[in-house]
Design a protein around this motif. Sequence first.
Motif, PDB file in Angstrom:
ATOM      1  N   GLU A 107     -16.053   8.154  32.487  1.00  0.00           N
ATOM      2  CA  GLU A 107     -16.766   9.164  33.265  1.00  0.00           C
ATOM      3  C   GLU A 107     -16.860   8.788  34.746  1.00  0.00           C
ATOM      4  O   GLU A 107     -17.268   7.688  35.109  1.00  0.00           O
ATOM      5  CB  GLU A 107     -18.180   9.338  32.695  1.00  0.00           C
ATOM      6  CG  GLU A 107     -19.106  10.238  33.488  1.00  0.00           C
ATOM      7  CD  GLU A 107     -18.734  11.708  33.400  1.00  0.00           C
ATOM      8  OE1 GLU A 107     -19.159  12.466  34.293  1.00  0.00           O
ATOM      9  OE2 GLU A 107     -18.037  12.090  32.437  1.00  0.00           O
ATOM     10  N   THR A 140     -15.912  13.887  32.926  1.00  0.00           N
ATOM     11  CA  THR A 140     -15.528  14.445  34.215  1.00  0.00           C
ATOM     12  C   THR A 140     -14.785  13.383  35.018  1.00  0.00           C
ATOM     13  O   THR A 140     -15.267  12.252  35.164  1.00  0.00           O
ATOM     14  CB  THR A 140     -16.744  14.924  35.011  1.00  0.00           C
ATOM     15  OG1 THR A 140     -17.365  16.002  34.296  1.00  0.00           O
ATOM     16  CG2 THR A 140     -16.329  15.424  36.389  1.00  0.00           C
ATOM     17  N   VAL A 185     -15.161  11.848  23.667  1.00  0.00           N
ATOM     18  CA  VAL A 185     -14.252  12.815  24.293  1.00  0.00           C
ATOM     19  C   VAL A 185     -13.067  12.032  24.855  1.00  0.00           C
ATOM     20  O   VAL A 185     -13.237  10.985  25.484  1.00  0.00           O
ATOM     21  CB  VAL A 185     -14.949  13.576  25.427  1.00  0.00           C
ATOM     22  CG1 VAL A 185     -13.976  14.572  26.066  1.00  0.00           C
ATOM     23  CG2 VAL A 185     -16.195  14.288  24.925  1.00  0.00           C
ATOM     24  N   ASP A 226     -18.543  19.865  21.674  1.00  0.00           N
ATOM     25  CA  ASP A 226     -19.842  19.973  21.011  1.00  0.00           C
ATOM     26  C   ASP A 226     -20.105  18.748  20.152  1.00  0.00           C
ATOM     27  O   ASP A 226     -19.182  18.204  19.539  1.00  0.00           O
ATOM     28  CB  ASP A 226     -19.877  21.220  20.124  1.00  0.00           C
ATOM     29  CG  ASP A 226     -19.947  22.504  20.921  1.00  0.00           C
ATOM     30  OD1 ASP A 226     -20.200  22.432  22.133  1.00  0.00           O
ATOM     31  OD2 ASP A 226     -19.735  23.578  20.335  1.00  0.00           O
ATOM     32  N   THR A 268     -15.274  19.043  27.579  1.00  0.00           N
ATOM     33  CA  THR A 268     -16.474  18.923  26.752  1.00  0.00           C
ATOM     34  C   THR A 268     -16.144  19.152  25.286  1.00  0.00           C
ATOM     35  O   THR A 268     -15.202  19.894  24.957  1.00  0.00           O
ATOM     36  CB  THR A 268     -17.561  19.935  27.159  1.00  0.00           C
ATOM     37  OG1 THR A 268     -17.098  21.271  26.877  1.00  0.00           O
ATOM     38  CG2 THR A 268     -17.890  19.817  28.633  1.00  0.00           C
ATOM     39  N   GLY A 281     -14.775  23.141  22.107  1.00  0.00           N
ATOM     40  CA  GLY A 281     -14.688  22.418  23.364  1.00  0.00           C
ATOM     41  C   GLY A 281     -14.312  23.353  24.498  1.00  0.00           C
ATOM     42  O   GLY A 281     -13.933  24.507  24.286  1.00  0.00           O
ATOM     43  N   GLY A 334     -19.989  15.291  23.659  1.00  0.00           N
ATOM     44  CA  GLY A 334     -20.365  15.128  25.057  1.00  0.00           C
ATOM     45  C   GLY A 334     -19.326  15.669  26.001  1.00  0.00           C
ATOM     46  O   GLY A 334     -18.559  16.578  25.662  1.00  0.00           O
ATOM     47  N   SER A 335     -19.287  15.107  27.199  1.00  0.00           N
ATOM     48  CA  SER A 335     -18.386  15.599  28.230  1.00  0.00           C
ATOM     49  C   SER A 335     -17.737  14.426  28.962  1.00  0.00           C
ATOM     50  O   SER A 335     -18.183  13.280  28.854  1.00  0.00           O
ATOM     51  CB  SER A 335     -19.129  16.490  29.232  1.00  0.00           C
ATOM     52  OG  SER A 335     -20.097  15.743  29.943  1.00  0.00           O
ATOM     53  N   THR A 367     -13.331  18.676  34.007  1.00  0.00           N
ATOM     54  CA  THR A 367     -14.401  18.392  33.045  1.00  0.00           C
ATOM     55  C   THR A 367     -13.998  18.892  31.665  1.00  0.00           C
ATOM     56  O   THR A 367     -13.678  20.075  31.497  1.00  0.00           O
ATOM     57  CB  THR A 367     -15.722  19.052  33.459  1.00  0.00           C
ATOM     58  OG1 THR A 367     -16.135  18.549  34.728  1.00  0.00           O
ATOM     59  CG2 THR A 367     -16.821  18.754  32.431  1.00  0.00           C
TER      60      THR A 367
END
Length: 330
Positions: A154, A321, A198, A315, A313, A247, A318-319, A311
């Motif tokens: 991230e 970026t 992710v 469900d 994502t 996603g 998380g995500s 970005t």
Amino acid sequence: MRLRRVRTAEGPRIEAEAGGHFVRLADLLRLGTIAEASEVTGDPASDMIAALQLGEKGWAALAAEIESHGRPAREDGHVTLPFQPASFRDFMLYEEHVINATRGYVKRFMPGAYRTASLVEKITGKPFRKFRPKPLWYRQPIYYFGNHMNFLTEGDEIAWPGYTKALDYELEIGAVLAQPLMDASPKEAEAAIGGFVVLNDVSARDVQGAEMGSGFGPQKAKHFVNAIGNIVVTADEVLPHLGTLSGTVAINGTEIAQCSAAGARYSFGECFAIAAKGEQLHPGEFIGSGTLPGGSGMENGHWLQPGDQLTLTLDHIGSLTNTIAAGAPA
């Protein structure tokens, strides 16, 4: 349970989310007792793989301990790569992705062939035969080995390799092994999964075709970098939802694709089982699902440009970026 790894002056620390804040596992008095009961050999306070080895009962005991005695972690560190993969195998679980991505590749790089294939598809009402996966894909899970040492997380910047003009992203589900595995059934293999992240399998599309045609699989098209989220969600919270995960892909804050994990031909248990066939797997080995349908620029038509903020994502997970380095070729 949601876990992250924080780099501090005293070394790495594992933290668990609870009540909207993170708790440092090293601050829990009963952590050693919980780890011993789960037969964990490493230190869950500093090692993500050891924390994932606690298993479902250990995570439940940990959650109870956090609820009773946990306190917010000190803000004295930097959230970093959650674990260093011991290996990286990327599978290909979605027929729809293969068909649409191959069609997108031909459209951009082989326009004459694309016009012919489109005419055939219009006449037959079916996907062009050469867009479909190879016969082996229908018989067993297939994968390639990636570079497990070049993972970002991230907020990191993705450098644009000078040899490509077609940088692409791929939204995937990543799973990390928490227990050793060899000659296991899919059910046994699934039970050895520690957690999910992710995953972005970054790709140089304009060099990928020639490499795939070499008979040795992807090389410089894939090995330069990948990225995973800095949050690991324990397997017990993700496995029940794998078939219904959704996603999204966003570029510069604008959502450009919605994706679904439904329709995978093989399960993660089947993937780890085929990898462990006659081969010893170790805790920390990492696999990807392959791209969720629609989760790449080659499918949805939204290619990366220098300076873009990307970005991804999922469900329940998380995500992630990352920013694409500015000033690169495009």
